[in-house]
Write a protein that holds these residues in place. Structure first.
Motif, PDB file in Angstrom:
ATOM      1  N   GLU A  12     -20.876  10.743   1.349  1.00 30.37           N
ATOM      2  CA  GLU A  12     -21.462  11.909   0.680  1.00 30.37           C
ATOM      3  C   GLU A  12     -20.381  12.860   0.172  1.00 30.37           C
ATOM      4  N   LEU A  13     -19.287  12.970   0.934  1.00 24.88           N
ATOM      5  CA  LEU A  13     -18.174  13.829   0.510  1.00 24.88           C
ATOM      6  C   LEU A  13     -17.530  13.272  -0.758  1.00 24.88           C
ATOM      7  N   ASN A  14     -17.344  11.955  -0.821  1.00 25.75           N
ATOM      8  CA  ASN A  14     -16.780  11.334  -2.021  1.00 25.75           C
ATOM      9  C   ASN A  14     -17.708  11.500  -3.220  1.00 25.75           C
ATOM     10  N   GLN A  15     -19.014  11.378  -3.016  1.00 27.02           N
ATOM     11  CA  GLN A  15     -19.977  11.595  -4.100  1.00 27.02           C
ATOM     12  C   GLN A  15     -19.900  13.028  -4.617  1.00 27.02           C
ATOM     13  N   LEU A  97     -22.990  25.708  -1.479  1.00 25.68           N
ATOM     14  CA  LEU A  97     -23.355  24.646  -0.547  1.00 25.68           C
ATOM     15  C   LEU A  97     -23.823  23.441  -1.352  1.00 25.68           C
ATOM     16  N   ILE A  98     -23.382  22.265  -0.942  1.00 29.72           N
ATOM     17  CA  ILE A  98     -23.793  21.023  -1.586  1.00 29.72           C
ATOM     18  C   ILE A  98     -24.666  20.265  -0.590  1.00 29.72           C
ATOM     19  N   THR A  99     -25.820  19.824  -1.043  1.00 29.75           N
ATOM     20  CA  THR A  99     -26.708  19.070  -0.170  1.00 29.75           C
ATOM     21  C   THR A  99     -27.278  17.873  -0.916  1.00 29.75           C
ATOM     22  N   THR A 100     -27.769  16.916  -0.180  1.00 32.39           N
ATOM     23  CA  THR A 100     -28.329  15.714  -0.773  1.00 32.39           C
ATOM     24  C   THR A 100     -29.779  15.547  -0.324  1.00 32.39           C
ATOM     25  N   ARG A 101     -30.430  14.595  -0.918  1.00 32.82           N
ATOM     26  CA  ARG A 101     -31.830  14.327  -0.593  1.00 32.82           C
ATOM     27  C   ARG A 101     -31.959  14.002   0.897  1.00 32.82           C
TER      28      ARG A 101
END
Length: 124
Positions: A12-15, A97-101
């Motif tokens: 997720e960090l790389n994305q 802040l970065i978040t994912t599904r």
């Protein structure tokens, strides 16, 4: 993201890094192999070290990004976000802040708990 979750969420960090590069951010520093590590801050009187997940520049302004992913220790995450938000306000940086599904509800709950409603959320 806290230190204990770094290996678990490396993908997720790389994305997130590639997403920020596509948005035009430059001079990216990340707390992962292959990138320069951002500056760490040591809590006075303890061994707790706070390191932002990603630090980047865009249009001459520094931005601090932290990944918001489910964690077993939300209290550490809350204190990290409060510190990074305060630091960014003092130094005229931008904190995001970065978040994912699958992590939206967790992120919104923590943001409400610590009253950081002014923080912009980047959804990937």
């Amino acid at each position: 993201m806290i230190t204990q979750d770094k290996e678990k969420y490396a993908n997720e960090l790389n994305q997130s890094i590639s997403y920020l590069q596509n948005l035009g951010y430059s001079n990216i520093k990340a707390d992962i192999e292959g990138y320069e590590t951002p500056k760490s801050y040591l809590k006075r009187g303890s061994t707790i070290e706070v390191t932002p997940d990603i630090v980047a520049e865009k249009e001459g302004r520094k931005h601090i990004f932290d990944l918001s992913l489910k964690s077993q220790k939300p209290r550490l995450l809350k204190s990290k976000w409060l510190f990074l938000n305060t630091l960014s306000q003092l130094k005229s940086y931008r904190f995001r802040l970065i978040t994912t599904r699958g992590h939206f509800k967790f992120t919104n709950q923590i943001v409400e708990d610590i009253h950081l409603d002014s923080i912009k959320l980047i959804k990937i």
